[in-house]
Design a protein around this motif. Structure first.
Motif, PDB file in Angstrom:
ATOM      1  N   SER A 119       9.509  -0.198   6.029  1.00 35.47           N
ATOM      2  CA  SER A 119       9.317   1.126   5.423  1.00 35.47           C
ATOM      3  C   SER A 119      10.630   1.911   5.397  1.00 35.47           C
ATOM      4  CB  SER A 119       8.257   1.905   6.209  1.00 35.47           C
ATOM      5  OG  SER A 119       7.036   1.204   6.230  1.00 35.47           O
ATOM      6  N   TRP A 133       0.836  -1.207   0.000  1.00 35.22           N
ATOM      7  CA  TRP A 133       0.000   0.000   0.000  1.00 35.22           C
ATOM      8  C   TRP A 133       0.867   1.252   0.000  1.00 35.22           C
ATOM      9  CZ3 TRP A 133      -1.522   3.164   4.539  1.00 35.22           C
ATOM     10  CH2 TRP A 133      -2.561   4.052   4.251  1.00 35.22           C
ATOM     11  N   SER A 134       2.022   1.201   0.707  1.00 31.84           N
ATOM     12  CA  SER A 134       2.908   2.369   0.763  1.00 31.84           C
ATOM     13  C   SER A 134       3.558   2.668  -0.579  1.00 31.84           C
ATOM     14  CB  SER A 134       3.989   2.158   1.827  1.00 31.84           C
ATOM     15  OG  SER A 134       4.948   1.199   1.407  1.00 31.84           O
ATOM     16  N   ALA A 182       3.042   4.331   6.377  1.00 28.31           N
ATOM     17  CA  ALA A 182       3.527   3.034   6.837  1.00 28.31           C
ATOM     18  C   ALA A 182       4.553   3.167   7.951  1.00 28.31           C
ATOM     19  CB  ALA A 182       4.129   2.252   5.673  1.00 28.31           C
ATOM     20  N   TYR A 190      12.469   3.099   2.068  1.00 28.47           N
ATOM     21  CA  TYR A 190      12.775   4.526   1.931  1.00 28.47           C
ATOM     22  C   TYR A 190      14.218   4.711   1.458  1.00 28.47           C
ATOM     23  CZ  TYR A 190      12.459   9.517   3.126  1.00 28.47           C
ATOM     24  OH  TYR A 190      12.423  10.890   3.078  1.00 28.47           O
ATOM     25  N   ASP A 202       8.240  12.473   1.964  1.00 25.22           N
ATOM     26  CA  ASP A 202       8.036  11.139   1.411  1.00 25.22           C
ATOM     27  C   ASP A 202       9.002  10.875   0.265  1.00 25.22           C
ATOM     28  OD1 ASP A 202       6.813   8.621   0.819  1.00 25.22           O
ATOM     29  OD2 ASP A 202       4.982   9.426   1.711  1.00 25.22           O
ATOM     30  N   ARG A 245       5.542   6.348   1.869  1.00 31.89           N
ATOM     31  CA  ARG A 245       6.137   5.615   2.996  1.00 31.89           C
ATOM     32  C   ARG A 245       5.695   6.156   4.354  1.00 31.89           C
ATOM     33  NH1 ARG A 245       7.156   1.801  -0.404  1.00 31.89           N
ATOM     34  NH2 ARG A 245       8.763   2.274  -1.947  1.00 31.89           N
ATOM     35  N   ARG A 246       5.353   7.437   4.425  1.00 28.26           N
ATOM     36  CA  ARG A 246       5.067   8.036   5.722  1.00 28.26           C
ATOM     37  C   ARG A 246       3.908   7.369   6.459  1.00 28.26           C
ATOM     38  NH1 ARG A 246       3.541  13.155   4.221  1.00 28.26           N
ATOM     39  NH2 ARG A 246       3.102  13.641   6.389  1.00 28.26           N
ATOM     40  N   GLY A 263       8.959  -1.193  -2.890  1.00 23.87           N
ATOM     41  CA  GLY A 263       8.000  -1.302  -1.801  1.00 23.87           C
ATOM     42  C   GLY A 263       7.458  -2.711  -1.661  1.00 23.87           C
ATOM     43  N   LYS A 280       2.801   9.590  -6.026  1.00 23.44           N
ATOM     44  CA  LYS A 280       1.811   8.963  -5.159  1.00 23.44           C
ATOM     45  C   LYS A 280       0.447   8.936  -5.833  1.00 23.44           C
ATOM     46  CE  LYS A 280       2.862  11.658  -1.653  1.00 23.44           C
ATOM     47  NZ  LYS A 280       2.858  12.245  -0.301  1.00 23.44           N
TER      48      LYS A 280
END
Length: 477
Positions: free
Chosen positions: A181, A125-126, A134, A185, A250, A131-132, A407, A255
């Motif tokens: 995460s 989902w991230s 998550a 990142y 992020d 990433r934030r 991811g 996104k």
């Protein structure tokens, strides 16, 4: 393409400036005041909370269960008569050890069963939403877990309520999602040449936070009991969530809105290993995943037993000594980072990983025979390069997939890491009480033998990559 630069203009720039100019700018709608590419503080705060919580929880269980079973020990596991021969064979002390080990098993089983599914849902989902989220959700979950533990301690509730806190944390992703995460990142913001060392730096942050937690937790618990240190666990977890929400920019540039509760996220992880692709890469992905599973399982299993092993006869360590021992164990993250950096000058990453596994094996062998405090610290010292293997394996896995799939990859690694914890908890916490009658350190000896397998696999893959007879391994990590 960076805004304001044409392809011809980029070709006229020197190579270093060309790479900087080609780097994409902030994503649309992203606040410009956020710090860029600094996920380390969130990971440090989460690790500090976990590092404080784990040994304190084991010692609290020892004290509560010992009192219930009528076992009169001195502070935090130093039993009356623990240092003499009769204490070593005390059946009530062995009953306390077995009971604590089993409760650790139940609590971790509940948390990891739930976390195994939530991590593989939230990780992919991230890839779409960033990433934030998550990073925020599991930090909030750790704060909720600490709050439940505080209620148990304040109200003297049954220790079974620890399981409730563990499940709440698992529903929001648990600490494994923070790890996944954070590594995703770093993969987003690093290139192939620097990724191994950048991952090692991130793992070194784990060591620094764990070392601080061990020193603070041991001394603080001795001075003021369990409740005050757990307030720091709660505060550190909330601070990690706030940092990710308010300060972190992020790393996902494009996104997209995405539903959370959908099977497509699980399918993204499945496609990594099952979708048609280069046969050599898929084989290597599976083999390195197996290597990662074995290494991390032994690491989790051994570390989970260290506190219980040190509390027991003949070591009978106090909470202060346990804190120092854990701090020395966490120093291996820093020594492994330094060793990795030096050895990369003359060796390929794979051979550095093999040396790290040999260091791990030698340390576990010494610890399995440790009957005195100096010998136990000697075993910790032999682990000085033991954490060099995991960043190499993570980086090799990352290099085997496309950049856009990082991811999903680290979601699968997080899933695997959750499975590692599950298996380690089941195997090592069951093996320890079963081996008490004949060899207290047998689980560490067992772990050392298991690590021979990943050392052999990594060495074989590296030899196969460098041999022209193995052309199907051309996509080397």
């Amino acid at each position: 393409m960076a805004r304001g630069w044409s392809p011809r203009s980029l070709r006229l720039l020197p190579l270093p400036l060309r790479a900087m100019a080609a780097r994409p700018g902030p994503a649309a709608g992203e606040p410009r005041g956020r710090c860029a590419a600094l996920v380390e503080p969130a990971l440090v705060l989460g690790t500090l909370a976990l590092g404080l919580q784990a040994p304190l929880c084991t010692q609290y269980l020892w004290e509560r269960l010992g009192a219930r079973l009528g076992y009169n020990g001195s502070e935090a596991g130093g039993a009356a008569g623990c240092g003499n021969a009769s204490g070593a064979g005390d059946p009530r002390r062995q009953e306390v050890e077995a009971s604590v080990s089993h409760w650790n098993l139940y609590i971790n089983l509940g948390g990891f069963f739930v976390g195994l599914f939530s991590v593989t849902l939230l990780g992919p989902w991230s890839d779409r939403v960033g990433r934030r989220p998550a990073l925020i959700l599991p930090a909030v979950g750790m704060a909720l877990q600490a709050a439940v533990y505080l209620l148990v301690m304040y109200l003297r509730l049954h220790v079974g309520y620890f399981l409730l806190g563990r499940i709440l944390c698992g529903l929001l992703g648990d600490y494994n999602l923070i790890l996944a995460s954070s590594f995703a990142y770093v993969a987003d913001v690093s290139d192939l040449q620097t990724r191994t060392f950048r991952v090692a730096v991130l793992e070194a942050c784990l060591g620094v936070a764990g070392m601080l937690a061990s020193i603070i937790g041991g001394q603080w618990r001795r001075a003021q009991g369990y409740i005050d240190p757990f307030w720091l666990v709660f505060a550190a977890s909330l601070a990690a969530a706030l940092y990710a929400a308010l300060c972190l920019q992020d790393s996902v540039r494009e996104k997209q809105p995405a539903r959370l509760f959908t099977l497509r996220h699980y399918a993204a992880v499945y496609r990594l290993y099952a979708a048609p692709g280069h046969q050599g890469s898929r084989q290597k992905l599976a083999l390195y995943s197996l290597v990662f599973f074995l290494v991390v399982t032994v690491h989790f299993g051994a570390r989970e037993l260290f506190v219980l092993y040190e509390l027991s006869s003949p070591l009978c360590w106090s909470s202060a000594l346990i804190g120092y021992g854990s701090a020395v164990a966490y120093l291996t993250y820093l020594s492994s980072l330094a060793g990795l950096r030096v050895l990369q000058l003359c060796l390929k990453d794979a051979w550095v990983a093999v040396l790290g596994l040999l260091s791990n094996i030698s340390g576990l062998l010494v610890i399995s025979l440790a009957s005195t405090t100096p010998l136990m610290f000697t075993g910790y010292g032999a682990l000085f390069l033991s954490m060099a293997a995991t960043p190499v394996i993570r980086a090799k896995l990352s290099k085997l997939v496309d950049e856009k799939d990082q991811g999903a990859l680290f979601a699968s690694v997080a899933c695997l890491e959750g499975l590692c914890s599950l298996v380690a908890t089941g195997v090592f916490n069951s093996l320890y009480p079963a081996s008490l009658p004949f060899m207290r350190g047998f689980p560490f000896l067992f772990g050392a033998v298991v690590l021979l397998v990943p050392a052999a696999v990594i060495g074989w893959l590296e030899i196969a990559d460098s041999s022209p007879d193995y052309g199907h391994f051309t996509n080397a990590a």
